[in-house]
Design a protein around this motif. Structure first.
Motif, PDB file in Angstrom:
ATOM      1  N   SER A 654       0.836  -1.197   0.000  1.00  0.00           N
ATOM      2  CA  SER A 654       0.000   0.000   0.000  1.00  0.00           C
ATOM      3  C   SER A 654       0.871   1.248   0.000  1.00  0.00           C
ATOM      4  O   SER A 654       1.923   1.292   0.635  1.00  0.00           O
ATOM      5  CB  SER A 654      -0.903   0.035   1.239  1.00  0.00           C
ATOM      6  N   THR A 655       0.412   2.239  -0.704  1.00  0.00           N
ATOM      7  CA  THR A 655       1.063   3.548  -0.681  1.00  0.00           C
ATOM      8  C   THR A 655       0.006   4.611  -0.941  1.00  0.00           C
ATOM      9  O   THR A 655      -1.102   4.311  -1.407  1.00  0.00           O
ATOM     10  CB  THR A 655       2.189   3.633  -1.730  1.00  0.00           C
ATOM     11  N   GLY A 656       0.350   5.852  -0.651  1.00  0.00           N
ATOM     12  CA  GLY A 656      -0.611   6.930  -0.846  1.00  0.00           C
ATOM     13  C   GLY A 656      -0.036   8.264  -0.447  1.00  0.00           C
ATOM     14  O   GLY A 656       1.163   8.385  -0.159  1.00  0.00           O
ATOM     15  N   VAL A 657      -0.884   9.251  -0.441  1.00  0.00           N
ATOM     16  CA  VAL A 657      -0.521  10.584   0.024  1.00  0.00           C
ATOM     17  C   VAL A 657      -1.621  11.081   0.946  1.00  0.00           C
ATOM     18  O   VAL A 657      -2.794  10.741   0.773  1.00  0.00           O
ATOM     19  CB  VAL A 657      -0.325  11.573  -1.146  1.00  0.00           C
ATOM     20  N   ASN A 658      -1.245  11.883   1.934  1.00  0.00           N
ATOM     21  CA  ASN A 658      -2.257  12.416   2.833  1.00  0.00           C
ATOM     22  C   ASN A 658      -1.740  13.653   3.549  1.00  0.00           C
ATOM     23  O   ASN A 658      -0.524  13.855   3.675  1.00  0.00           O
ATOM     24  CB  ASN A 658      -2.690  11.355   3.849  1.00  0.00           C
ATOM     25  N   ASN A 659      -2.674  14.463   3.996  1.00  0.00           N
ATOM     26  CA  ASN A 659      -2.395  15.559   4.917  1.00  0.00           C
ATOM     27  C   ASN A 659      -3.536  15.610   5.922  1.00  0.00           C
ATOM     28  O   ASN A 659      -4.265  14.625   6.082  1.00  0.00           O
ATOM     29  CB  ASN A 659      -2.177  16.877   4.174  1.00  0.00           C
ATOM     30  N   ASP A 660      -3.724  16.743   6.583  1.00  0.00           N
ATOM     31  CA  ASP A 660      -4.729  16.805   7.638  1.00  0.00           C
ATOM     32  C   ASP A 660      -6.153  16.621   7.123  1.00  0.00           C
ATOM     33  O   ASP A 660      -7.026  16.149   7.852  1.00  0.00           O
ATOM     34  CB  ASP A 660      -4.635  18.144   8.377  1.00  0.00           C
ATOM     35  N   ASN A 661      -6.411  16.989   5.869  1.00  0.00           N
ATOM     36  CA  ASN A 661      -7.776  16.961   5.350  1.00  0.00           C
ATOM     37  C   ASN A 661      -8.019  15.928   4.260  1.00  0.00           C
ATOM     38  O   ASN A 661      -9.166  15.565   3.997  1.00  0.00           O
ATOM     39  CB  ASN A 661      -8.156  18.339   4.791  1.00  0.00           C
ATOM     40  N   PHE A 662      -6.969  15.464   3.611  1.00  0.00           N
ATOM     41  CA  PHE A 662      -7.139  14.595   2.454  1.00  0.00           C
ATOM     42  C   PHE A 662      -6.240  13.375   2.575  1.00  0.00           C
ATOM     43  O   PHE A 662      -5.103  13.457   3.057  1.00  0.00           O
ATOM     44  CB  PHE A 662      -6.790  15.350   1.169  1.00  0.00           C
ATOM     45  N   SER A 663      -6.750  12.229   2.126  1.00  0.00           N
ATOM     46  CA  SER A 663      -5.916  11.032   2.050  1.00  0.00           C
ATOM     47  C   SER A 663      -6.346  10.194   0.857  1.00  0.00           C
ATOM     48  O   SER A 663      -7.525  10.163   0.491  1.00  0.00           O
ATOM     49  CB  SER A 663      -6.018  10.190   3.332  1.00  0.00           C
ATOM     50  N   SER A 664      -5.388   9.545   0.252  1.00  0.00           N
ATOM     51  CA  SER A 664      -5.643   8.634  -0.858  1.00  0.00           C
ATOM     52  C   SER A 664      -4.686   7.463  -0.731  1.00  0.00           C
ATOM     53  O   SER A 664      -3.490   7.652  -0.501  1.00  0.00           O
ATOM     54  CB  SER A 664      -5.449   9.341  -2.203  1.00  0.00           C
ATOM     55  N   VAL A 665      -5.216   6.247  -0.862  1.00  0.00           N
ATOM     56  CA  VAL A 665      -4.425   5.038  -0.674  1.00  0.00           C
ATOM     57  C   VAL A 665      -4.677   4.091  -1.834  1.00  0.00           C
ATOM     58  O   VAL A 665      -5.823   3.812  -2.184  1.00  0.00           O
ATOM     59  CB  VAL A 665      -4.777   4.330   0.649  1.00  0.00           C
ATOM     60  N   LEU A 666      -3.588   3.596  -2.418  1.00  0.00           N
ATOM     61  CA  LEU A 666      -3.648   2.558  -3.436  1.00  0.00           C
ATOM     62  C   LEU A 666      -3.077   1.285  -2.826  1.00  0.00           C
ATOM     63  O   LEU A 666      -1.949   1.279  -2.332  1.00  0.00           O
ATOM     64  CB  LEU A 666      -2.855   2.949  -4.679  1.00  0.00           C
TER      65      LEU A 666
END
Length: 746
Positions: A654-666
């Protein structure tokens, strides 16, 4: 980044940055300040939310609420992909009746693991008939815990593989809750709501989970192939003041689950699967399972100022089901073509019968036999655990003593209906008398005791433990034309089992970042009722591993080895056994399973609060029989043959990007090919379930503190793949499906 609380938190921290993370000192402080009620409830959980992973001996994973929130999976199979050492055989695409094994223990209806909800046995009849035709609704769970290895002996009766514990919704400390509303592919509609809070001396929570869809498979008549689940939970807790000299609490938990799914055991031939894996034959158009489950659980908790704790739980579970599904064929033309599996394996020899199943030709009168697989179950008991912490010089002890009395039974009263294929549809022809297709009761009563002491001194922790099981199993059959059971009872020989299950776990803290852990323990699975020749399943198990945690980099590796002196196989309809063999057990003799479980992850942090997490979870399993034998469950086995339905390689990345308001995971999940029957060498095409690589994608955006939008796509690239060749023919995995929704928090 601080060290991660345990493996479950690691999944979230490394995938989405959404979970809590604690340093070891913080975890200890939190445990000390925790409300006494929560401390006591930790005793009946497999791991417990207040436990630092480094402090757990052996292999342990807790997937927290934050973990489960990422993909909002309703399928327990997809949830458990995040846990190493778990073996899965998918079946219906939704995980309604999963097949779960641990460390090669066998996956058939999760019958070889200890399955619990909130520390209480939850399979319909966990001793008399452990096949889990009921499984708690994964979508309403707050956490999922998996314990394997030496410390799992306290969670019997089945200790060969380990324990899976589903943790239900906890009562919030302040009044609040949430409502999830989502829609998706195939007409999916889900409502999930929670509300509750805590006052001075009273607390409570209520939860509603309602989900239904139209299904991803298609019947010629366009009928619904989906499911409808209604699940309700309520908890009420009364407790003493915080400053009371003796802390006490009484909690009642009530759950009710109604399920209805148009599911079948009838799959497809290879050719039909290749043409359209999501089609269903006309012979399965009436298949449906209707279920009802009710639970009452009463828990009393006590904690004294000297640290002594006691948790006592009385419980009762009732489960009813009627799975009306295709069983076999009557009045056939081809030799041996009365069994669905034989027809699908021999489409030329059984061309006439295959045309009946498909609905391509009118059949003989009453040729399609459909069975009312109607059963009722009761499981009840009382269990208590007492924890006595004390010190002896520089040695710290946490002694646990436990006792449980348990009763359960399964009551079968089944009959058949015959249908004729006319004009591409089923027409009712006749039916048999109630009880003609199964009229029996299997029952069990059992005493279980365990003692375990966690001994800590310096950098060492040693956990010796022993479990004792005393089990009595009974089976009685009545004539097929005696539904009132007024005639003679054919009682089989009572099966009695008395056994000790010892275990020893050891941990050594090399430094603040590196911990070594290992253990040795006896594995035990009891035989079933009415099987006087079946011996208990026994194994000697070893494990050794290391846990490394440093500044956001996390690694855990665990090697395991299981030496079976006897391995059991149980015939069920789910594995394709014939009527005469249902419930029979077969001794498989000696066997060996070994493997490796790995978890690794790292989270890179960037300016602006952005994170890029990476998580890897890999399991290698190698299993072989060490005895020559032949029976109706395992088939013709030669020493050195590999196990069926056990993938050699499993990988989740699994990998992704995120911050305090948004996250996305593949997330990518790979499972290597499996063989359907025991064997060695290359796997023949007709005995093979191909490997697959499946991608899932999830994203969410928090608009405000109260509102979050989310969306997921399962099987992102719409891969067509098979998951099993049993009970009858090839079954497909779920195609690409999407879900989107909104969450309101208050």
């Amino acid at each position: 980044m601080n060290p991660i609380l345990h493996t479950g938190a690691a999944v979230v921290a490394l995938m989405a940055g959404a979970s809590h993370v604690y340093a070891a000192d913080d975890a200890t402080a939190n445990h000390a300040e925790m409300d006494f009620i929560d401390i006591s409830m930790e005793r009946i959980q497999v791991i417990g939310k207040a436990t630092d992973r480094k402090h757990v001996i052996g292999s342990a994973t807790r997937l927290s609420a934050e973990d489960l929130e990422i993909f909002k999976y309703q399928d327990i199979n997809r949830v458990l992909r995040l846990v190493p050492g778990v073996n899965l055989q998918e079946e219906d695409g939704y995980g309604l009746r999963p097949n779960i094994g641990l460390r090669g223990s066998g996956v058939e209806r999760s019958a070889k693991i200890t399955l619990m909800e909130d520390g209480v046995l939850i399979a319909p009849a966990p001793y008399a008939s452990p096949s889990a035709y009921y499984f708690p609704t994964a979508g309403r769970m707050e956490a999922v815990e998996v314990r394997k290895g030496s410390a799992a002996v306290k969670f019997g009766p089945r200790s060969v593989g380990g324990a899976v514990n589903l943790v239900s919704r906890s009562i919030p400390e302040e009044f609040g809750g949430f409502a999830n509303l989502s829609i998706g592919s195939d007409g999916l509609r889900t409502l999930h709501g929670v509300a509750g809070g805590t006052g001075k001396n009273v607390a409570g929570v209520v939860e509603v989970f309602d989900s239904n869809n139209d299904g991803f498979k298609s019947l010629p008549n366009g009928a619904d192939t989906g499911y409808d689940i209604e699940d309700y939970l309520a908890k009420l807790r009364l407790f003493t003041d915080e400053n009371a000299a003796i802390h006490q609490a009484l909690e009642i938990k009530l759950t009710k689950t109604d399920g209805d799914s148009n599911e079948t055991y009838l799959g497809l031939t290879d050719a039909d699967f290749e043409a359209d894996p999501y089609q269903r034959y006309v012979a399965s158009e009436l298949d449906n399972i209707d279920t009802e489950h009710e639970q009452v659980q009463l828990t009393y908790e006590l904690q004294l100022e000297n640290g002594l704790e006691m948790v006592t739980t009385a419980y009762r579970n009732e489960f009813k089901r009627d799975w009306f599904k295709f069983h076999d064929l009557k009045n056939t033309v081809g030799e041996g073509c009365n069994k669905g599996q034989f027809v699908l394996d021999n489409p030329v020899t059984c061309a006439t019968e295959l045309s009946w199943l498909r609905g391509d030709a009118d059949s003989a009168e009453g040729a399609i036999r459909i069975r009312h697989n109607a059963r009722s179950y009761v499981s009840k008991g009382i269990q208590s655990v007492i924890a006595i912490p004390f010190t002896s010089g520089n040695v710290v002890h946490d002694l646990e003593l436990s006792a449980r009395y348990h009763e359960d039974y399964e009551d079968r009263l089944q009959y058949n209906e015959q249908y004729t294929v006319v004009g591409g549809s089923l027409q009712y022809a006749s039916e048999t008398s109630l009880g003609s297709a199964g009229n029996r009761v299997v029952s069990a009563n059992a005493w279980a005791f365990y003692a375990q002491d966690t001994i800590s001194f310096g950098k060492w922790t040693i956990v010796p433990g022993i479990r004792f099981e005393s089990i009595e199993l009974n089976r009685s059959d009545w004539a097929g034309d005696d539904p009132n059971r007024s005639g003679a009872e054919n009682a089989r020989e009572t099966t009695s089992v008395n056994t000790f299950v010892p275990g020893l776990g050891i941990k050594y803290e090399v430094n603040k970042n590196l911990t070594l852990t290992g253990g040795i323990f006896k594995g035990f699975n009891p035989p079933g009722a009415g099987n006087p020749d079946a011996q208990e399943e026994k194994s000697l198990n070893f494990e050794f591993g290391a846990i490394y945690d440093n500044n956001g980099a996390y690694f855990e590796g665990m090697a395991f080895y299981s030496d079976y002196s006897n391995i059991l196989g149980t015939c069920t309809a789910a594995v394709g056994c014939s009527d005469a063999e249902i419930g029979d057990q077969f001794n498989g003799g000696k066997a060996r399973i070994m493997g490796l479980e790995l978890i690794a992850g790292y989270t890179a942090e960037f300016q602006g609060g952005w994170q890029l997490p990476l998580y890897v979870n890999y399991t290698f399993t190698d299993a072989e029989f060490r005895t020559d034998f032949e029976d109706s469950f395992w088939g013709d086995v030669t020493k050195g043959d590999e196990f069926p339905y056990l993938s050699r390689h499993q990988l989740t990345v699994s990998t992704g990007v995120n911050n305090d308001n948004f996250s996305s995971v593949l997330q990518a999940n790979y499972v290597s090919a499996t063989r359907v029957t025991a064997g060695s060498g290359g796997i023949a095409s007709g005995d093979r379930v191909d490997g697959r690589l499946i991608f899932d994608l999830a994203a969410q955006y928090q608009i405000s503190e109260a509102i979050t939008l989310f969306a997921t796509i399962d099987n992102l690239f719409d891969k067509k793949y098979s998951v099993a060749r049993r009970p009858i023919g090839l079954l497909p995995g779920k195609p690409r499906t999407w879900v989107s929704g909104i969450k309101f928090t208050f």
